[in-house]
Design an enzyme around this catalytic site. Structure first.
Site, short mmCIF file in Angstrom:
data_model
loop_
_atom_site.label_atom_id
_atom_site.label_comp_id
_atom_site.label_asym_id
_atom_site.label_seq_id
_atom_site.Cartn_x
_atom_site.Cartn_y
_atom_site.Cartn_z
N GLU A 247 1.41 -7.36 8.40
CA GLU A 247 0.12 -7.57 7.77
C GLU A 247 0.34 -8.51 6.67
O GLU A 247 0.56 -8.05 5.55
CB GLU A 247 -0.29 -6.39 7.55
CG GLU A 247 -0.57 -5.26 8.76
CD GLU A 247 -1.15 -4.07 8.42
OE1 GLU A 247 -2.32 -4.15 8.30
OE2 GLU A 247 -0.48 -3.17 8.56
N CYS A 281 -6.62 -8.02 0.77
CA CYS A 281 -6.28 -8.95 1.61
C CYS A 281 -7.30 -9.45 2.63
O CYS A 281 -7.63 -10.47 2.75
CB CYS A 281 -5.10 -8.39 2.57
SG CYS A 281 -5.46 -6.70 3.39
P1 NAD Z 1 5.02 -10.30 -1.54
O1 NAD Z 1 5.11 -10.91 -0.06
O2 NAD Z 1 5.59 -10.84 -2.58
O3 NAD Z 1 5.71 -8.71 -1.49
C1 NAD Z 1 5.51 -7.77 -0.68
C2 NAD Z 1 6.62 -6.87 -0.57
O4 NAD Z 1 7.84 -7.55 0.00
C3 NAD Z 1 7.23 -6.65 -1.75
O5 NAD Z 1 7.76 -5.05 -1.84
C4 NAD Z 1 8.46 -7.37 -2.27
O6 NAD Z 1 9.65 -6.88 -3.11
C5 NAD Z 1 8.90 -7.73 -0.76
N1 NAD Z 1 9.55 -9.10 -0.49
C6 NAD Z 1 9.26 -10.03 -1.14
N2 NAD Z 1 10.01 -11.16 -0.33
C7 NAD Z 1 10.79 -10.54 0.49
C8 NAD Z 1 11.68 -10.82 1.69
N3 NAD Z 1 11.85 -12.24 1.87
N4 NAD Z 1 12.19 -9.95 2.51
C9 NAD Z 1 11.86 -8.83 2.35
N5 NAD Z 1 10.96 -8.22 1.40
C10 NAD Z 1 10.33 -9.11 0.70
O7 NAD Z 1 3.43 -9.76 -1.58
P2 NAD Z 1 2.78 -9.12 -2.70
O8 NAD Z 1 2.50 -10.22 -3.87
O9 NAD Z 1 3.34 -7.85 -3.23
O10 NAD Z 1 1.26 -8.85 -2.16
C11 NAD Z 1 0.01 -9.47 -1.96
C12 NAD Z 1 0.26 -10.27 -0.56
O11 NAD Z 1 0.02 -8.99 0.37
C13 NAD Z 1 -1.30 -10.91 -0.32
O12 NAD Z 1 -0.77 -11.96 0.51
C14 NAD Z 1 -2.23 -10.00 0.59
O13 NAD Z 1 -2.90 -10.63 1.39
C15 NAD Z 1 -1.00 -9.27 1.42
N6 NAD Z 1 -1.48 -8.23 1.97
C16 NAD Z 1 -1.96 -7.88 3.10
C17 NAD Z 1 -2.53 -7.00 3.73
C18 NAD Z 1 -2.93 -6.68 5.24
O14 NAD Z 1 -3.37 -5.49 5.63
N7 NAD Z 1 -2.93 -7.89 5.86
C19 NAD Z 1 -2.73 -5.77 2.95
C20 NAD Z 1 -2.33 -5.73 1.57
C21 NAD Z 1 -1.67 -6.85 1.08
#
Ligand code: NAD
Length: 471
Positions: A247, A281
């Site tokens: 997501e 999101c």
């Molecule tokens: P992010 O991708 O930076 O991090 C999300 C999580 O993934 C964190 O726990 C981070 O430590 C981990 N992570 C980062 N890189 C990784 C990798 N290469 N492998 C495995 N884990 C990794 O995102 P964020 O800044 O924390 O959150 C914001 C984003 O989340 C926005 O793009 C938002 O749209 C999205 N989001 C989507 C939904 C949905 O339902 N579609 C809901 C909420 C947030």
């Protein structure tokens, strides 16, 4: 949980400092001051947690849906008296206003037992042919250990869909919350106190997430976060054909018809674009306004955005807190500056305020167009980006041309136009609403917004067949 202290992983039912030496500060985005320190989970910590979850698997599966529903209901009853504490932690760690965080904690604590309760009537076993002695039976089984990786924007609510689905499906879980907002997740897992190994929390950053997704015992990755990280997660999982539920980001459009009440439309848009400071999101990040009413809606939007109360997240009157991090504020501001440099008109906000914390004011721009970051790439901030279009038709066409396909909104009084919601590529299209739906809805994001069906236990279980032919 004590703030201002070094936190520990929760593995196999106990707190453990972990095997690494690298620590990271958790910062209060309203003040810029430290809240706590977390260990960055290493490959050894990940091995430890995956082994605990693997060992707990057979016992959790053997409980069956009834037993799991009972244990989860008891676990949630332990957490309910701490709902205020859980909301407060989210306010502190990511700057979410109390008015947003507190009701969502109730929703989380209701959603978890609701999912395990609903799983009792799931079609776990289906007789396809024959009788008890000979025949063909379909059976849904847990996938195994689920790796749950969550973002910071709604630390508990966003993780809850995955957590509930995994547990209800009979899987055990290793949860890695965001390094920006790990405190509420850790506390919730502690309070739930499920049988040892069923729910483990490994603290850490992207490197910890990578160790988890690549782990050979990972049976399904449930990831919510950015497109960039989602790509890496998907690539790593592909090595072992591990299923993923991704997501990811959005750039949701709202298309406004010329027959709507401008004040009402502005109210809906201001809510959809500014709630949680736009760090959603499904935020309305592209506003396509029909030319006939554009001027009146824009005037109302400026009025609504000016009236939004920005301040201390813990103050119940606050509507917008700070952005979650310095980096997040830099990103939002860069998008606004880019749009202005390319010809957009800034009507409100758009300046980084003096003072502590990572605050950013409600901001309104018109003249936003393709080729601007604010139009093309997820911004994730309190920004209302207006694009004027000749007609509803043109709005629909431009809404559909995006790399993202998460959700969309149409504002119209025309039922024929309302039906055109089917034409917008989105997992969910709302008409005259932002958010909402009905129990039982299942949807799947498309394009860069993700992969996999949300809202069905089928995602969290694996279909198998036992075919017993007569000898
Ligand atoms: P992010 O991708 O930076 O991090 C999300 C999580 O993934 C964190 O726990 C981070 O430590 C981990 N992570 C980062 N890189 C990784 C990798 N290469 N492998 C495995 N884990 C990794 O995102 P964020 O800044 O924390 O959150 C914001 C984003 O989340 C926005 O793009 C938002 O749209 C999205 N989001 C989507 C939904 C949905 O339902 N579609 C809901 C909420 C947030």
């Amino acid at each position: 949980m004590t703030l201002w202290a070094r936190q520990q992983h929760l593995i196999d039912g106990g707190l453990t400092p972990g095997k690494g030496v690298v620590l990271r500060e958790v910062t209060n985005p309203a003040t810029g001051e430290p809240l706590a320190e977390i260990p960055i989970g290493t490959a050894a910590d990940v091995d430890h947690a995956m082994a605990a979850a693997t060992a707990a698997g057979p016992g959790w599966e053997a409980l069956g849906a009834d037993g799991r529903a009972r244990l989860v209901a008891e676990a949630v009853a332990r957490a309910v008296p701490h709902a205020d504490e859980l909301a407060r932690l989210q306010c502190l760690e990511m700057g979410q206003p109390w008015s947003v965080a507190r009701p969502l904690v109730d929703a989380v604590l209701a959603g978890l037992p609701a999912a395990t309760e609903a799983a009792r009537s799931y079609a776990w076993e289906t007789r396809l042919a024959g009788d008890d002695d000979w025949g063909t039976d379909q059976r849904r089984v847990p996938r195994g250990v689920g790796v749950l990786i969550s973002p910071w924007n709604f630390p508990l609510p966003v993780a809850m869909g995955g957590l509930a689905g995994l547990l209800a499906g009979g899987n055990t879980v290793v949860w890695k919350p965001s390094e920006l907002s790990p405190l509420s997740a850790l506390r919730l897992a502690e309070l739930l106190d499920l049988p040892a190994g069923v729910l483990n929390v490994v603290l850490g950053d992207a490197s910890t997430g990578q160790a988890l997704t690549s782990h050979p015992d990972n049976a399904i990755t449930v990831f919510t976060g950015s497109v960039e990280a989602g790509r890496d997660v998907n690539r790593r999982c592909a090595e072992r054909f591990t299923p993923t539920l991704l997501e990811l980001g959005g750039k949701d459009p709202v298309v406004v018809d010329s027959d709507v009440d401008p004040a009402l439309a502005a109210q809906t848009i201001a809510h959809g674009a500014l709630w949680n400071s736009g760090q959603v999101c499904t935020s309305m990040e592209r506003v396509y306004l029909s030319a006939d009413i554009a001027e009146r809606v824009v005037a109302e939007l400026v009025k609504a955005a000016s009236a939004a109360v920005v301040g201390d997240p813990l103050d119940p009157a606050t509507q917008l807190g700070p952005l979650a991090s310095h980096a997040q504020r830099e990103q939002v501001h860069a998008h606004v500056r880019d749009a202005v440099a390319k010809g957009a008109t800034l009507l409100l906000g758009g300046e980084i305020p003096d003072g502590p914390g990572f605050f950013y004011p409600p901001t309104v721009l018109t003249g936003v167009a393709e080729g601007m970051l604010l139009h093309d790439v997820e911004t994730f901030g309190p920004v209302i980006s207006v694009t004027e279009v000749e007609s509803f038709e043109e709005g629909l066409r431009r809404a559909a041309t995006s790399d993202y396909a998460l959700c969309a909104t149409l504002l119209t009084n025309d039922p024929a136009h309302a039906r055109r919601g089917r034409e917008v590529p989105a997992a969910l299209c709302w008409v005259n609403a932002w958010q909402g739906g009905a129990p039982g809805m299942v949807y799947e994001p498309a394009r860069l917004s993700g992969l996999g069906a949300v809202g069905t236990l089928d995602t969290f279980t694996r279909p198998t067949v036992l075919h017993r032919a007569r000898a």
